[in-house]
Design a protein around this motif. Structure first.
Motif, PDB file in Angstrom:
ATOM      1  N   PRO A  77       0.804  -1.231   0.000  1.00 13.00           N
ATOM      2  CA  PRO A  77       0.000   0.000   0.000  1.00 13.00           C
ATOM      3  C   PRO A  77       0.839   1.284   0.000  1.00 13.00           C
ATOM      4  O   PRO A  77       0.333   2.348  -0.315  1.00 13.00           O
ATOM      5  CB  PRO A  77      -0.813  -0.077   1.291  1.00 13.00           C
ATOM      6  N   ASN A  78       2.102   1.171   0.378  1.00 20.03           N
ATOM      7  CA  ASN A  78       2.979   2.341   0.459  1.00 20.03           C
ATOM      8  C   ASN A  78       3.888   2.463  -0.751  1.00 20.03           C
ATOM      9  O   ASN A  78       4.983   3.013  -0.668  1.00 20.03           O
ATOM     10  CB  ASN A  78       3.801   2.285   1.748  1.00 20.03           C
ATOM     11  N   SER A  79       3.446   1.949  -1.865  1.00 21.88           N
ATOM     12  CA  SER A  79       4.197   2.006  -3.115  1.00 21.88           C
ATOM     13  C   SER A  79       3.404   2.808  -4.139  1.00 21.88           C
ATOM     14  O   SER A  79       2.181   2.792  -4.137  1.00 21.88           O
ATOM     15  CB  SER A  79       4.435   0.592  -3.659  1.00 21.88           C
ATOM     16  N   ALA A  80       4.128   3.500  -5.007  1.00 24.70           N
ATOM     17  CA  ALA A  80       3.465   4.297  -6.047  1.00 24.70           C
ATOM     18  C   ALA A  80       4.264   4.207  -7.338  1.00 24.70           C
ATOM     19  O   ALA A  80       5.489   4.308  -7.315  1.00 24.70           O
ATOM     20  CB  ALA A  80       3.354   5.753  -5.614  1.00 24.70           C
ATOM     21  N   GLU A  81       3.541   4.007  -8.443  1.00 26.52           N
ATOM     22  CA  GLU A  81       4.195   4.039  -9.749  1.00 26.52           C
ATOM     23  C   GLU A  81       4.241   5.490 -10.203  1.00 26.52           C
ATOM     24  O   GLU A  81       3.233   6.195 -10.152  1.00 26.52           O
ATOM     25  CB  GLU A  81       3.440   3.193 -10.768  1.00 26.52           C
ATOM     26  N   LEU A  82       5.425   5.933 -10.605  1.00 27.73           N
ATOM     27  CA  LEU A  82       5.617   7.321 -11.021  1.00 27.73           C
ATOM     28  C   LEU A  82       6.173   7.370 -12.436  1.00 27.73           C
ATOM     29  O   LEU A  82       6.775   6.407 -12.907  1.00 27.73           O
ATOM     30  CB  LEU A  82       6.601   8.025 -10.073  1.00 27.73           C
ATOM     31  N   GLU A  83       5.983   8.528 -13.072  1.00 26.90           N
ATOM     32  CA  GLU A  83       6.551   8.772 -14.394  1.00 26.90           C
ATOM     33  C   GLU A  83       7.325  10.082 -14.348  1.00 26.90           C
ATOM     34  O   GLU A  83       6.981  10.989 -13.590  1.00 26.90           O
ATOM     35  CB  GLU A  83       5.452   8.887 -15.448  1.00 26.90           C
ATOM     36  N   PHE A  84       8.348  10.174 -15.175  1.00 25.61           N
ATOM     37  CA  PHE A  84       9.091  11.418 -15.293  1.00 25.61           C
ATOM     38  C   PHE A  84       8.242  12.441 -16.036  1.00 25.61           C
ATOM     39  O   PHE A  84       7.556  12.099 -16.996  1.00 25.61           O
ATOM     40  CB  PHE A  84      10.403  11.193 -16.060  1.00 25.61           C
ATOM     41  N   ASP A  85       8.288  13.695 -15.592  1.00 20.45           N
ATOM     42  CA  ASP A  85       7.583  14.741 -16.315  1.00 20.45           C
ATOM     43  C   ASP A  85       8.450  15.212 -17.483  1.00 20.45           C
ATOM     44  O   ASP A  85       9.541  14.678 -17.720  1.00 20.45           O
ATOM     45  CB  ASP A  85       7.167  15.883 -15.377  1.00 20.45           C
ATOM     46  N   SER A  86       8.000  16.205 -18.208  1.00 23.08           N
ATOM     47  CA  SER A  86       8.719  16.674 -19.400  1.00 23.08           C
ATOM     48  C   SER A  86      10.087  17.270 -19.064  1.00 23.08           C
ATOM     49  O   SER A  86      10.949  17.369 -19.930  1.00 23.08           O
ATOM     50  CB  SER A  86       7.871  17.695 -20.158  1.00 23.08           C
ATOM     51  N   SER A  87      10.293  17.634 -17.800  1.00 24.99           N
ATOM     52  CA  SER A  87      11.594  18.160 -17.363  1.00 24.99           C
ATOM     53  C   SER A  87      12.464  17.092 -16.716  1.00 24.99           C
ATOM     54  O   SER A  87      13.506  17.407 -16.141  1.00 24.99           O
ATOM     55  CB  SER A  87      11.382  19.312 -16.376  1.00 24.99           C
TER      56      SER A  87
END
Length: 148
Positions: A77-87
């Motif tokens: 529950p304490n995990s998150a999938e993230l993506e890099f933004d344009s910067s």
């Protein structure tokens, strides 16, 4: 093969975003990663494929064993999938920043298949003296361990 190593000092911006060094960022397929609580008071960043291995091991644990349930509740529950933004930055969830006492000045440690994210003050008490590292190295990597 994923290989993170080295130490970097970086800063979070006011919104909780950070840019990973290009040496690290180049190892993330499709600009995606997973961030979760670490085992001490740090955060851990995994490429999604590496986190899948961790997830499968934890998810396979028995729901009938208390320690297994606690581990599942601590990691999944304490995990998150993230993506890099344009910067080229990632936005770290506020809950994780708060849990690890991370505000602005942080250190990134490359530790093999993952990256640890530390508040500078939290890292110092977790640094092991050189003599202890030498003893651990002998115990874990010594001749008897390699033979067996």
């Amino acid at each position: 093969m994923i290989r993170f190593y080295g130490t970097y000092e970086i800063k979070l911006d006011a919104k909780g975003r950070m840019a990973l060094p290009s040496k690290y960022r180049s190892q993330f397929a499709n600009d995606k990663l997973v961030i979760t609580k670490g085992y001490e008071t740090c955060l851990t960043i995994y490429p999604t494929d590496e986190f899948e291995k961790v997830f499968e091991e934890i998810n396979a644990l028995s729901e009938f064993v208390e320690e297994h349930r606690i581990l599942k509740r601590s990691v999944i529950p304490n995990s998150a999938e993230l993506e890099f933004d344009s910067s080229g930055r990632i936005l770290i969830p506020k809950m994780l920043l708060s849990w690890a006492s991370i505000d602005k000045d942080i250190k990134l440690l490359g530790v093999g298949n993952k990256i640890e994210v530390w508040n500078n003050q939290q890292l110092e008490p977790n640094v092991v003296p050189a003599q202890q590292v030498a003893a651990y190295t002998e115990k874990v990597m010594g001749p008897k361990k390699r033979e067996g």
